[in-house]
Each structure stands twice: as structure tokens, then as C-alpha cells.
Design a protein around this motif. Sequence first.
Motif, mmCIF file in Angstrom:
data_model
loop_
_atom_site.group_PDB
_atom_site.id
_atom_site.type_symbol
_atom_site.label_atom_id
_atom_site.label_comp_id
_atom_site.label_asym_id
_atom_site.label_seq_id
_atom_site.Cartn_x
_atom_site.Cartn_y
_atom_site.Cartn_z
ATOM 1 N N TYR A 108 0.805 -1.018 -0.153
ATOM 2 C CA TYR A 108 0.120 0.128 -0.082
ATOM 3 C C TYR A 108 0.799 1.376 -0.194
ATOM 4 C CZ TYR A 108 -3.359 3.667 1.421
ATOM 5 O OH TYR A 108 -4.201 4.755 1.143
ATOM 6 N N GLU A 109 0.496 2.092 -1.053
ATOM 7 C CA GLU A 109 1.398 3.405 -0.967
ATOM 8 C C GLU A 109 0.541 4.592 -0.671
ATOM 9 O OE1 GLU A 109 3.964 6.099 -1.248
ATOM 10 O OE2 GLU A 109 4.567 4.066 -2.227
ATOM 11 N N ARG A 110 0.746 4.823 0.845
ATOM 12 C CA ARG A 110 -0.034 5.867 1.102
ATOM 13 C C ARG A 110 -0.407 7.061 0.682
ATOM 14 N NH1 ARG A 110 -2.669 5.775 6.209
ATOM 15 N NH2 ARG A 110 -1.362 3.894 6.877
ATOM 16 N N SER A 111 0.921 7.662 0.180
ATOM 17 C CA SER A 111 0.935 8.758 -0.531
ATOM 18 C C SER A 111 0.513 9.018 -1.848
ATOM 19 C CB SER A 111 2.466 9.284 -0.688
ATOM 20 O OG SER A 111 3.062 8.434 -1.512
ATOM 21 N N ARG A 112 0.122 7.915 -2.622
ATOM 22 C CA ARG A 112 -0.712 7.763 -3.816
ATOM 23 C C ARG A 112 -2.014 7.094 -3.610
ATOM 24 N NH1 ARG A 112 3.516 5.681 -7.947
ATOM 25 N NH2 ARG A 112 1.971 6.499 -9.289
ATOM 26 N N GLY A 113 -2.274 6.805 -2.682
ATOM 27 C CA GLY A 113 -3.598 6.195 -2.305
ATOM 28 C C GLY A 113 -3.965 4.700 -2.883
ATOM 29 N N PHE A 114 -3.086 3.927 -3.353
ATOM 30 C CA PHE A 114 -3.257 2.644 -3.994
ATOM 31 C C PHE A 114 -2.493 1.569 -3.601
ATOM 32 C CE2 PHE A 114 0.375 3.948 -6.483
ATOM 33 C CZ PHE A 114 0.945 2.666 -6.678
ATOM 34 N N GLY A 115 -2.979 0.368 -3.858
ATOM 35 C CA GLY A 115 -1.979 -0.834 -3.168
ATOM 36 C C GLY A 115 -2.661 -2.114 -4.045
ATOM 37 N N PHE A 116 -2.071 -3.301 -3.468
ATOM 38 C CA PHE A 116 -2.198 -4.455 -4.179
ATOM 39 C C PHE A 116 -2.715 -5.231 -2.891
ATOM 40 C CE2 PHE A 116 0.249 -2.503 -7.239
ATOM 41 C CZ PHE A 116 -0.526 -2.912 -8.399
ATOM 42 N N VAL A 117 -3.658 -6.058 -3.217
ATOM 43 C CA VAL A 117 -4.296 -7.410 -2.267
ATOM 44 C C VAL A 117 -4.092 -8.494 -3.094
ATOM 45 C CG1 VAL A 117 -6.835 -7.005 -3.118
ATOM 46 C CG2 VAL A 117 -6.020 -8.164 -0.863
ATOM 47 N N THR A 118 -3.628 -9.474 -2.472
ATOM 48 C CA THR A 118 -3.512 -10.938 -2.813
ATOM 49 C C THR A 118 -4.491 -12.021 -2.246
ATOM 50 O OG1 THR A 118 -1.123 -10.649 -2.899
ATOM 51 C CG2 THR A 118 -1.567 -12.708 -3.141
ATOM 52 N N ASP A 119 -5.080 -12.686 -2.977
ATOM 53 C CA ASP A 119 -6.057 -13.751 -2.780
ATOM 54 C C ASP A 119 -5.423 -14.930 -2.302
ATOM 55 O OD1 ASP A 119 -5.567 -15.128 -5.376
ATOM 56 O OD2 ASP A 119 -7.511 -14.724 -6.071
ATOM 57 N N ALA A 120 -6.081 -16.080 -2.112
ATOM 58 C CA ALA A 120 -5.786 -17.436 -1.804
ATOM 59 C C ALA A 120 -4.977 -18.164 -2.581
ATOM 60 C CB ALA A 120 -6.960 -18.401 -1.104
ATOM 61 N N ASN A 121 -5.310 -17.780 -3.999
ATOM 62 C CA ASN A 121 -4.706 -18.168 -5.053
ATOM 63 C C ASN A 121 -3.315 -17.669 -5.582
ATOM 64 O OD1 ASN A 121 -6.391 -20.473 -5.567
ATOM 65 N ND2 ASN A 121 -7.789 -18.860 -6.546
ATOM 66 N N ASN A 122 -2.890 -16.604 -4.874
ATOM 67 C CA ASN A 122 -1.590 -15.612 -4.923
ATOM 68 C C ASN A 122 -1.709 -14.897 -6.266
ATOM 69 O OD1 ASN A 122 -0.212 -16.482 -2.365
ATOM 70 N ND2 ASN A 122 0.665 -18.209 -3.768
ATOM 71 N N THR A 123 -3.119 -14.391 -6.512
ATOM 72 C CA THR A 123 -3.505 -13.470 -7.572
ATOM 73 C C THR A 123 -3.276 -12.121 -6.826
ATOM 74 O OG1 THR A 123 -4.683 -15.232 -8.873
ATOM 75 C CG2 THR A 123 -4.978 -13.021 -9.625
ATOM 76 N N ASP A 124 -2.731 -11.178 -7.392
ATOM 77 C CA ASP A 124 -2.732 -9.852 -7.050
ATOM 78 C C ASP A 124 -3.811 -9.000 -7.714
ATOM 79 O OD1 ASP A 124 -0.611 -10.628 -5.460
ATOM 80 O OD2 ASP A 124 1.075 -9.841 -6.596
ATOM 81 N N TYR A 125 -4.426 -8.231 -7.042
ATOM 82 C CA TYR A 125 -5.247 -7.271 -7.427
ATOM 83 C C TYR A 125 -5.144 -6.026 -7.142
ATOM 84 C CZ TYR A 125 -8.059 -11.463 -8.335
ATOM 85 O OH TYR A 125 -8.377 -12.616 -9.001
ATOM 86 N N PHE A 126 -5.246 -4.936 -7.829
ATOM 87 C CA PHE A 126 -4.966 -3.351 -7.566
ATOM 88 C C PHE A 126 -6.249 -2.902 -6.792
ATOM 89 C CE2 PHE A 126 -6.004 0.916 -8.671
ATOM 90 C CZ PHE A 126 -5.010 1.759 -8.588
#
Length: 66
Positions: A8-26
Amino acid sequence: MNGVIKFYERSRGFGFVTDANNTDYFFHIRDADPSLFEADLLKGLRVTFTLADGKKGQKAIGLKML
């Protein structure tokens, strides 16, 4: 869906979350529950979310702390 915040990049307001299958989502701060960002350290935080179509594929929306 359930996942873990990977970045998570607080200064830019975005990040990535990973699901149980190790797929990353913005994700963007505007698509998350505001109480989520009261946590001091978001990396490693377990969350629930849904998927929606974004400009570059699927993105995570409605993030909430588990």
C-alpha cells in the motif's frame, strides 16, 4: 473473497491485495472502507473484497478488514 494486503502506497492512495490463489489485484483508497486506513500498518492485513472490471483488468473494491 478474502485476501491479504501485499502493498500500500499511502501517499498515492493505491495498493495490491493478494487472494488465496496468490493472484494480485489493484485497489484504490476510494474503493475501500475508510476505517481500513486507520490501521498503522496495512501490509499483511487480512481483508475481504469483491472484484470489478477496471481499466487494466479486474480490481479489488469494497475492501474491509476481517
